[in-house]
Every structure is written in C-alpha cells, then in structure tokens.
Design an enzyme around this catalytic site. Structure first.
Site, PDB file in Angstrom:
ATOM      1  N   GLU A 171       0.841  -1.207   0.000  1.00  0.00           N
ATOM      2  CA  GLU A 171       0.000   0.000   0.000  1.00  0.00           C
ATOM      3  C   GLU A 171       0.875   1.257   0.000  1.00  0.00           C
ATOM      4  O   GLU A 171       0.861   2.067   0.921  1.00  0.00           O
ATOM      5  CB  GLU A 171      -0.969  -0.049   1.176  1.00  0.00           C
ATOM      6  CG  GLU A 171      -1.991  -1.173   0.996  1.00  0.00           C
ATOM      7  CD  GLU A 171      -3.031  -1.260   2.094  1.00  0.00           C
ATOM      8  OE1 GLU A 171      -2.929  -0.515   3.094  1.00  0.00           O
ATOM      9  OE2 GLU A 171      -3.959  -2.084   1.962  1.00  0.00           O
ATOM     10  N   GLU A 506      -9.200   3.816  -0.489  1.00  0.00           N
ATOM     11  CA  GLU A 506      -9.188   4.153   0.940  1.00  0.00           C
ATOM     12  C   GLU A 506      -8.104   5.182   1.260  1.00  0.00           C
ATOM     13  O   GLU A 506      -8.272   6.016   2.147  1.00  0.00           O
ATOM     14  CB  GLU A 506      -9.013   2.895   1.792  1.00  0.00           C
ATOM     15  CG  GLU A 506      -7.705   2.172   1.575  1.00  0.00           C
ATOM     16  CD  GLU A 506      -7.546   0.923   2.453  1.00  0.00           C
ATOM     17  OE1 GLU A 506      -8.407   0.653   3.295  1.00  0.00           O
ATOM     18  OE2 GLU A 506      -6.538   0.214   2.288  1.00  0.00           O
TER      19      GLU A 506
HETATM   20  C1  NOJ Z   1      -8.591  -2.326   5.060  1.00  0.00           C
HETATM   21  C2  NOJ Z   1      -9.371  -2.605   3.822  1.00  0.00           C
HETATM   22  O1  NOJ Z   1      -8.622  -2.344   2.668  1.00  0.00           O
HETATM   23  C3  NOJ Z   1     -10.616  -1.764   3.869  1.00  0.00           C
HETATM   24  O2  NOJ Z   1     -11.351  -1.894   2.672  1.00  0.00           O
HETATM   25  C4  NOJ Z   1     -11.441  -2.190   5.066  1.00  0.00           C
HETATM   26  O3  NOJ Z   1     -12.572  -1.368   5.161  1.00  0.00           O
HETATM   27  C5  NOJ Z   1     -10.630  -2.069   6.354  1.00  0.00           C
HETATM   28  N1  NOJ Z   1      -9.382  -2.715   6.221  1.00  0.00           N
HETATM   29  C6  NOJ Z   1     -11.367  -2.676   7.547  1.00  0.00           C
HETATM   30  O4  NOJ Z   1     -11.473  -4.052   7.387  1.00  0.00           O
HETATM   31 CA    CA Z   2      -6.200  -2.002   2.441  1.00  0.00          CA
END
Ligand code: NOJ
Ligand code: CA
Length: 701
Positions: A171, A506
C-alpha cells in the site's frame, strides 16, 4: 558452401557442446538462451536482437545443506515442445485467451548429491516464463530454502515505476525514476507509510520498466502457491535484480517437500506499452481450473456501508469502549455510540438503493462483534466472524435483500490473525451458506499472527489458499484485502474474483493517492489480476463533510467514472455514499450501465503514469465502454472508434470533463452528451488535469 563452413566451425569450436540451448517465441521476436557455464546455470533473453536480460544466474540456496542448488550441475536432458491452445476464462477481460508458446525444459544433474532439478522455460510472443521444478527422488524429499538466487541482469539504467520491497504491504505510492536513482529516493518513497518490514534496496513486483532503446519490460511471478512471495533486490550500479523471498518467523524462506514446482518468474516485453497491458502471459502460466461447476461465480457490481467509516464519518464498532471481551460481553447492555453504520435501517436503505439502481450486492462492514478492539493490538482473538452486533439482524436483512434480488457481501476482517480465522472459518462459511451470502471480503490489517510470519511468507500464502479452497467448497467468491500481490491464480481458482493488494481508494482518505496512481497500477499491480480499487467517489473533497478538512480525492468526477473501464475487476464497487449518487444522477448513469465482465478489450493508447485509453465490449452484449484517464496534465487524445463493428450505427453517450474542470479547483464539472458514431469516427477528446472520459456505446435503433 560458406554456410556449410560456418556450421562446421561452430560445431568444432562451440565451447560447451550440449550445455547451451536456444529457443524463440512463436513470432521469433524473442530468443531465450540457456547455458551451463562452469556447471552454473544461466539464461538470457533478447527481443528483436536487443538484450532484455543479459546472461543471468539461476539457482536456489538451501539451508543447512551443502551443496546448494547453485553449481556443480551437469546437463542430463533437454526437451523442447510447442503448445497452441485457446481457453475461456470464467470471468475476464476477453472471452478467449490464446496460450501459444515454445518450451524448453532442462534437467540438471548434480553428481555430488545424485539429485536432479528441472528448469522449465516458456517463450510466448509477449514474454518469458520460467520456473524451477524439484521432482520427487530418493535423494531429495524435504529441504529448506534459504533464498532463491534468480537474477535478472537488465541491459541498462531503465526508467522504473516502483514501490519499495516489503514483506507485508503493497500500500505505497509509486515513485518514477531511473534505477540508478533508487538509492537516493528509497527512504522517501514510503512517505511515512513504512511498515516494519521494508526490504532495503528491493523493489516489489510487478515491476514496470522502460529501457533507453524503447522496450517496455514487466517483471513478476505467476502461480504463487506453497511458496514465499517475491521481492526484487536491486543493484543500482549494475542494474541486476535478484529474487528476495519473504522469510518466515525463523528467517527461512520455504519448507519444501518434493515434488514441487516454484512459481513462474515472468518477463513480459514489447516495444509498445499497450502490449504490456494486453498480455495474458501470467494467466496462461497458471493451471486451468479444476472446478466442476463455475456458474456460481458471477460478475458483481456492489455498493457498501464502507466509505463513511473510511473517511471517519461513522464507525465499524458499536460502542466507543476499549477492551470489550468478545464472547463474554453482552453488547445489548452496552451504550451504543450512535455512529455504528451497519445498523438495520441504514443497511435497508442501501439494499433499497442497490435494488433501484440495478446493483447485484451490498457490502456491509462492521456487522460483527469485535471492532472495539481490532486495530493494532495483536490480540489474536478479536473476531469470531459469526456474532452480529445487536442492531444488525442478519436473518431479517438477508431476507429483505433477497426479496429485492440483492445479495449481502460478507466481511471478514481477520486483523491479520490467520490462526484465529482458520479456527472459525468452518462455522463462518456455514453461516454464509445459511443466510445466502455468495461473496466474502477478507482483510489482513496488522501484523500477521502467528507472530513473526509476514503477509507474503510461505505460511500466509498457504493460508490465503486455504481460505479460497474453503470458500470454493461453500461456493463463495473471495475478495481479499491486504493479501499478497495476485499472480494469475484466478485462472485456477476462479472464485478468487478480486484482491486489493495495493493502495486503493481508501488512501484518498488516509493521505492521498497521486493523480498518476491509477495510470501506473494497470502496469504494475493489475498485471497479476483484478483489483478491488473501489472507484466511484463523486464527492471528492472531504471538507464537504468536515469543514476545514484538506483531504481530497485527486481526480475529477469523470475520471472516477473512467476507472470502471481502466481498472479491471469483475467485482466493482460504487464506493461513494448514496446521497452523492442522488446529487449527480446523470453521471451516476454510467456506473449503472457499465459492465464488469467482458468479451473483448482493446488497449487504444497507454503509457505508464501518463495516459490510458481503452475500450471494452460487454460480455454477451452489443455494448462497448471506453475509459480514458490522464495524470495531473490536461491532454487531448484522439479516440479512434475502429474497434466498432463497421456494419452497424452506434450511439455513444459521452461523459467528459467540463471545460473548467480541474481535479483541485473544480472536480465536479462535467458534461454529458450523445453522439452518433461509426467505426470510422475519430474524436479529439480533451481531458482536464487528473481527468478523463467515459463513454458508453450502444447500437442505434
Ligand atoms: C482495510 C481494507 O482495505 C478496507 O477496505 C477495510 O474497510 C478495512 N481494512 C477494515 O477491514
Ligand atoms: Ca487495504
């Protein structure tokens, strides 16, 4: 006569008769040469006469065993062959994939140990794959790998699109630089997001490179099973890359029992960047599926109770307490925090919206007990994956969804406790069958438990596999987050429909993705398989919710639409909140219409980090979708519609950036219009800074 003389001289003076062998790709552009020099195996690869990989060493170092598989070899046998077949992926970017290669398999004998290994090379028109094979034999049963020593000696100081090597996360933001500049940029490249397990001076694969001679080269692995994930150590002076496998808790890299074939090492190469995106080499190197039925594996467009938690508007947890004891706490007696998103009414609203707008499914995160304590505590037993919070009525909500033709998507955040997940996954998958879930999103946030293991160590690779196998037994599709870089395993295990395994949307809420990020991902992370990137954010500026907040998604709204075409995934999310789709219903129409499974894909124009323009034909439908995206630079690209059937008239709906659109100042400016097009149409299309274009095309009545 002269020719005869030459042959004679070659035969008489060739230094290692029988120790060297050359094969070419079916189109003859690529040439692979294998040779044993001083009993050490080497290979090299040329493309149209230009070295792609110069003479490079092959071998594996063993732990506590001498000698290793490094030297002391004799050529025992060589076989060559050819294959030309076609196959149809269950879900895919194209309907039919051609698997056409020439093969060389060498069997090497190590007289001092009486052991043999094979090295198998497959040369396709689009690149090379090779692997080590350890056959079952009396002198080689169990062994431990200390390191794989495969080298890729590059022919110069190539430009690279790279993220730092790591045992636990992909990431990262990408850095674009020459290989010689990596040492100077390495520490900055992780930008405050360093995990504890960065591998100094190593890069992750898929690694994308461009040589000064104009070759585009992609290095990765295929069919990563029962083996540790690979990073690539870089020598920034000689430009030699070398495999660096992910260690286990004891620092070892693989516990092997013969027979075993390693993953394939892959080198995709072309003088056109577009060909890299079109390559199916990695899928071709994976085994065909053995699944007896696949009709339960379906393309899925979904919305979810998700982005609101990611940006901090609501919570996964039911309370704000710390140290809630899973299994011993009666949640119904606790004070809810009033921000728990996975509640009955809110989920019903999502189901209603999904049904009204033609989606297949709704993901619900934060439905189960444990989120009070899940993060960063290495506790090991946070979730049981079966106990809903008091305000999530699992039976009622599934019934409600099913009556409207919608499925709920299960969420299993494991908090990286693979052992805890395996302890519970029988009951967890039974629960999914009981309530009619057909897909699960898994996640591995945090340090892996068993402690000392890594996200890409052999144990954890085997764990992901066990989960996919378990899911297949229950006819469930898997979307894994924080899992290892995909390596084409969706051919063999087509229920592994998507993974994250890179920096997704995210991060637009956790520090930002660069405008060029989605222009690099298709050349890197996506080479191994579909990505659950979760596009579709219309409200890109988060100060809309939180005054003064400077976080924003660094794209225009139209670029978010185009990502449904440029980022391949048969599982596609519309990630924004319902209220934002209701604010822009005309733009939302593209997300409603776009397909997630395809008969055909044309890469019209592409260059890593700068622009991508592609067209895809929907599976079993006379409908095409075009997606074009650009980095922070505005640009005009000519769209040539010659991919359309010339015998038909078509009507295109064009979603373009407004003339004043800009990803910082004016991301929501767009313009939608219809236009008649034919296979002869050429359209000069302007795209705003970090903007794009999205087009849906149907046959005109
Ligand atoms: C990281 C994941 O990439 C994300 O999509 C998720 O909402 C969170 N972890 C919580 O599980
Ligand atoms: Ca993630």
């Amino acid at each position: 006569m002269h020719r005869f003389l030459f042959l004679l001289v070659a035969v008489l003076y060739w230094p290692f008769p029988g120790n060297s062998q050359t094969i070419s790709s079916p189109d003859k552009n690529l040439t692979l040469r294998f040779q044993l020099t001083d009993s050490v195996p080497y290979y090299s690869l040329d493309y149209k006469g230009i070295p792609v990989v110069k003479n490079s060493r092959l071998g594996v170092t063993l732990a506590n065993q001498f000698p290793s598989f490094l030297n002391g070899f004799q050529m025992k046998d060589q076989t060559t062959g050819t294959k030309d077949e076609s196959w149809n992926p269950v879900l895919g970017e194209v309907k039919t994939i051609r698997n056409h290669y020439n093969e060389l398999a060498v069997t090497l004998n190590q007289p001092s140990t009486q052991r043999t290994i094979n090295i198998r090379f497959r040369v396709f028109d689009d690149g090379l794959g090779f692997r080590y094979e350890f056959p079952e034999q009396s002198n080689l049963n169990y062994f431990v790998i200390k390191e794989e020593e495969t080298e890729f000696a590059l022919n110069g100081d190539h430009k690279a699109w790279w993220i730092p090597g790591d045992y636990d996360t992909e990431e990262y933001k990408y850095t674009t630089s020459n290989l010689s500049e990596v040492p100077k940029l390495f520490d900055h490249s992780y930008d405050g997001n360093a995990s504890q397990t960065i591998v100094p001076m190593a890069l992750q694969s898929p690694l994308m490179l461009e040589s000064k001679q104009g070759l585009f080269i992609n290095i990765h692995e295929a069919a990563l099973i029962d083996y540790a994930g690979m990073n690539l150590e870089l020598n920034p002076y000689t430009f030699v890359l070398k495999t660096h496998l992910t260690p286990d808790a004891q620092g070892m890299k693989g516990y092997i029992q013969t027979p075993l074939n390693t993953p394939w090492r892959t080198i995709i190469v072309s003088d056109k960047a577009e060909d890299i995106l079109a390559s199916k080499l990695i899928l071709n190197l994976n085994e065909p599926t053995k699944f007896a039925t696949t009709d339960w594996i379906k393309p899925t467009k979904y919305i979810g109770v998700w982005w609101e938690m990611i940006m901090g508007k609501s919570s996964w947890s039911y309370t704000d307490l710390d140290n809630v004891h899973l299994g011993k706490t009666d949640y119904s007696r606790l004070e809810p925090n009033g921000r728990h998103a996975a509640n009955n009414q809110h989920v019903k609203d999502y189901i209603d919206f999904a049904a009204k707008n033609g989606f297949d499914a709704v993901l619900v995160e934060g439905w189960n007990e444990g989120w009070e304590d899940w993060f960063g505590k290495s506790k090991g037993y946070v979730f049981d994956f079966v106990t809903p919070y008091p305000d999530f009525d699992i039976a009622m909500l599934n019934n409600y969804a099913h009556t409207k033709g919608i499925k709920l998507i299960m969420h299993h955040e494991t908090s990286a406790s693979t052992v805890n997940y395996e302890r519970h996954f029988d009951t967890a998958f039974k629960l999914m069958n009981q309530f009619g879930y057909d897909a699960v999103k898994t996640g591995y946030v945090g340090n892996i438990i068993p402690r000392g293991e890594h996200h890409y160590s052999q144990w954890t690779i085997q764990h992901y596999q066990r989960v996919v196998d378990k899911a297949a037994q229950h006819k469930v599709m898997v979307n894994s987050h924080e899992s290892v870089h995909p390596t084409g395993l969706s051919r063999t295990y087509p229920n592994w429909v998507a993974a994250e395994a890179a920096r997704g949307t995210e991060y637009d809420a956790f520090g930002g993705n660069n405008p060029n990020h989605t222009l690099i991902l298709p050349f890197t992370r996506l080479m191994g398989g579909p990505m659950d990137y979760t596009p579709g954010i219309f409200q890109t500026r988060l100060d809309y919710y939180f005054p003064g907040d400077d976080r924003f998604v660094k794209t225009t709204l139209v670029k978010q639409l185009a990502l449904y075409v440029t980022i391949y995934s048969p599982l596609q999310m519309a990630a924004d909140l319902i209220e934002n789709y209701e604010r822009f219903p005309d733009a939302f129409q593209f997300i409603k219409d776009v397909a997630a499974d395809w008969d055909d894909t044309k890469i019209l124009k592409a260059y890593p980090g700068e622009y991508i323009l592609q067209a895809r034909k929907a599976k079993n439908k006379e409908e095409w979708f075009v997606g074009g995206i650009t980095n922070e630079d505005a640009r005009t690209m000519t769209i040539d519609f010659s991919f359309l059937d010339p015998g038909k008239n078509w009507i295109a709906t064009i979603y373009e950036d407004g003339k004043d659109a800009d990803y910082i100042k004016n991301p929501q400016s767009y313009h939608i219009y219809k236009k008649k097009v034919t296979s002869k149409t050429k359209l000069d299309q302007w795209m705003a800074p970090s903007g794009g274009v999205a087009i849906s095309i149907k046959v005109a009545d």
